[in-house]
Structure formats: structure tokens, C-alpha cells
Design an enzyme around this catalytic site. Structure first.
Site, PDB file in Angstrom:
ATOM      1  N   ASN A  42       0.416  -1.308  -0.114  1.00 55.10           N
ATOM      2  CA  ASN A  42      -0.127  -0.311  -0.123  1.00 55.10           C
ATOM      3  C   ASN A  42       0.564   0.943  -0.025  1.00 55.10           C
ATOM      4  O   ASN A  42       2.216   1.125   0.167  1.00 55.10           O
ATOM      5  CB  ASN A  42      -0.802  -0.542   1.026  1.00 55.10           C
ATOM      6  N   ILE A  43       0.349   2.338  -1.345  1.00 52.54           N
ATOM      7  CA  ILE A  43       1.236   3.513  -0.869  1.00 52.54           C
ATOM      8  C   ILE A  43       0.024   5.029  -0.472  1.00 52.54           C
ATOM      9  O   ILE A  43      -0.718   4.783  -1.600  1.00 52.54           O
ATOM     10  CB  ILE A  43       2.037   3.734  -2.725  1.00 52.54           C
ATOM     11  N   GLU A  44       0.287   5.101   0.914  1.00 48.77           N
ATOM     12  CA  GLU A  44      -0.570   6.270   1.549  1.00 48.77           C
ATOM     13  C   GLU A  44      -0.089   7.912   0.712  1.00 48.77           C
ATOM     14  O   GLU A  44       0.797   8.363   0.138  1.00 48.77           O
ATOM     15  CB  GLU A  44      -0.101   6.545   2.342  1.00 48.77           C
ATOM     16  N   CYS A  53      -4.035   1.287  -2.327  1.00 46.42           N
ATOM     17  CA  CYS A  53      -3.806  -0.497  -1.825  1.00 46.42           C
ATOM     18  C   CYS A  53      -3.361  -1.010  -1.554  1.00 46.42           C
ATOM     19  O   CYS A  53      -2.727  -1.190  -3.731  1.00 46.42           O
ATOM     20  CB  CYS A  53      -4.979  -0.968  -1.494  1.00 46.42           C
ATOM     21  N   GLU A  55      -3.126  -4.363  -2.908  1.00 48.03           N
ATOM     22  CA  GLU A  55      -3.938  -5.212  -3.699  1.00 48.03           C
ATOM     23  C   GLU A  55      -3.678  -4.745  -5.053  1.00 48.03           C
ATOM     24  O   GLU A  55      -3.513  -5.565  -6.370  1.00 48.03           O
ATOM     25  CB  GLU A  55      -5.180  -6.491  -4.059  1.00 48.03           C
ATOM     26  N   CYS A  89     -10.749  -3.365  -4.127  1.00 52.81           N
ATOM     27  CA  CYS A  89     -10.023  -4.056  -4.293  1.00 52.81           C
ATOM     28  C   CYS A  89     -10.691  -5.304  -5.285  1.00 52.81           C
ATOM     29  O   CYS A  89     -10.345  -6.155  -6.642  1.00 52.81           O
ATOM     30  CB  CYS A  89      -8.636  -4.903  -3.498  1.00 52.81           C
TER      31      CYS A  89
HETATM   32  N1  THU Z   1      -5.893  -1.306   2.488  1.00 46.67           N
HETATM   33  C1  THU Z   1      -4.785  -1.738   1.766  1.00 46.67           C
HETATM   34  O1  THU Z   1      -4.018  -2.155   1.692  1.00 46.67           O
HETATM   35  N2  THU Z   1      -5.756  -3.059   1.256  1.00 46.67           N
HETATM   36  C2  THU Z   1      -6.868  -3.055   1.334  1.00 46.67           C
HETATM   37  O2  THU Z   1      -7.456  -3.895   1.127  1.00 46.67           O
HETATM   38  C3  THU Z   1      -6.935  -2.520   2.720  1.00 46.67           C
HETATM   39  C4  THU Z   1      -6.120  -1.318   2.908  1.00 46.67           C
HETATM   40  C5  THU Z   1      -4.620  -0.201   3.240  1.00 46.67           C
HETATM   41  C6  THU Z   1      -5.190   1.527   2.402  1.00 46.67           C
HETATM   42  C7  THU Z   1      -4.486   1.394   3.933  1.00 46.67           C
HETATM   43  O3  THU Z   1      -3.147   2.817   3.365  1.00 46.67           O
HETATM   44  C8  THU Z   1      -4.076   1.533   5.430  1.00 46.67           C
HETATM   45  O4  THU Z   1      -4.399   0.011   4.633  1.00 46.67           O
HETATM   46  C9  THU Z   1      -5.162   1.977   6.190  1.00 46.67           C
HETATM   47  O5  THU Z   1      -6.833   1.503   5.539  1.00 46.67           O
END
Ligand code: THU
Length: 132
Positions: A42-44, A53, A55, A89
């Protein structure tokens, strides 16, 4: 199907997560039709809605490399439980995968559960609905 490579790739990808806001690391791995495996994290973003996300990172890496068919996906988030893919996702997985593919929900290397895409996204809206 042996899930070892997918599990290792998802666990490694999780370490690369860019999560300065949630501190919630997620890793994913996808198996493509020719056996190539892609990892993603995941890359915020400071603009939270721009977050990607894990995935989708893994899927977009595969698709941008020419792989449009996903045969399995593995996900690891909180190592004390099984983290499921979010709704967006699930929809993106369904664009590139049959409903029967395994979705491996990893707690840690030894503990994981396997669902199908159908289990986690029943009644999916897909490209078939647009053919009518
Ligand atoms: N996140 C994912 O990477 N995949 C998911 O299916 C659920 C949520 C990440 C997004 C965000 O960076 C962090 O989890 C909190 O929501």
C-alpha cells in the site's frame, strides 16, 4: 497449488509499505497466467483518497507488464488476524480473475486461510454485464 512463493512475496512486499498516515502495512502478491508473481504494497498519500492499496499495486504492476489474467492473489495486513481485500480491490481483482481463483488471506507464514473470489465478492458486476 503451492502458495509458498505467493506468501513469501506478499510478506516481503508488506515491508515496503509507505504508510506514514495509518501505519497499517499491507502486502499482496498475484500469480499470473504464465507463473510470474508480482508483489505490491500500500502507498499512502497526504491527500488520503489518493492512497493505493497493496492488492491494486500488485495487480497494476502485472497488468502494466502485459498480464491480464490473475490465477491467485495473496494478502497480508495485520499479522494478528486475516486482513481481507477492501471493496474496491475486490472489484479490481474481479476484472482480471475468474470467480473461482484462490484468495489467500495470510496471518503469518504458517497461518493462512484460503477463500475464493466468489466467496468474498458474490454477485460481482463484471464486463459480462456490459455485453447484454
Ligand atoms: N489497505 C490495503 O492496502 N488493502 C486493503 O484491502 C485494505 C486497506 C490499506 C489502505 C491504507 O493504506 C491502509 O490499508 C489503511 O486503510
Amino acid at each position: 497449488m503451492n502458495y509458498d512463493v505467493l506468501i513469501d512475496t506478499a510478506l516481503e512486499a508488506r515491508e515496503k509499505a509507505y504508510v506514514p498516515y495509518s501505519n497499517f502495512k499491507v502486502g499482496a502478491a498475484v500469480l499470473t497466467e504464465d507463473g510470474t508473481v508480482y508483489g505490491g504494497c500500500n502507498i499512502e498519500n497526504a491527500s488520503f483518497g489518493a492512497t493505493n492499496c497493496a492488492e491494486r499495486t500488485a495487480i497494476f504492476k502485472a497488468v502494466s507488464d502485459g498480464h491480464k489474467s490473475i490465477k491467485a492473489i495473496a494478502v497480508v495486513g495485520d499479522p494478528t488476524t486475516h486482513t481481507y481485500p477492501c471493496g474496491i480491490c475486490r472489484q479490481v481483482i474481479s476484472e482480471f480473475a475468474d470467480s473461482s481463483i484462490p484468495v489467500i488471506l495470510i496471518k503469518n507464514k504458517q497461518e493462512y486461510i484460503v477463500k475464493t473470489l466468489q466467496d468474498i465478492l458474490p454477485g460481482a458486476f463484471t464486463k459480462k454485464d456490459l455485453d447484454k
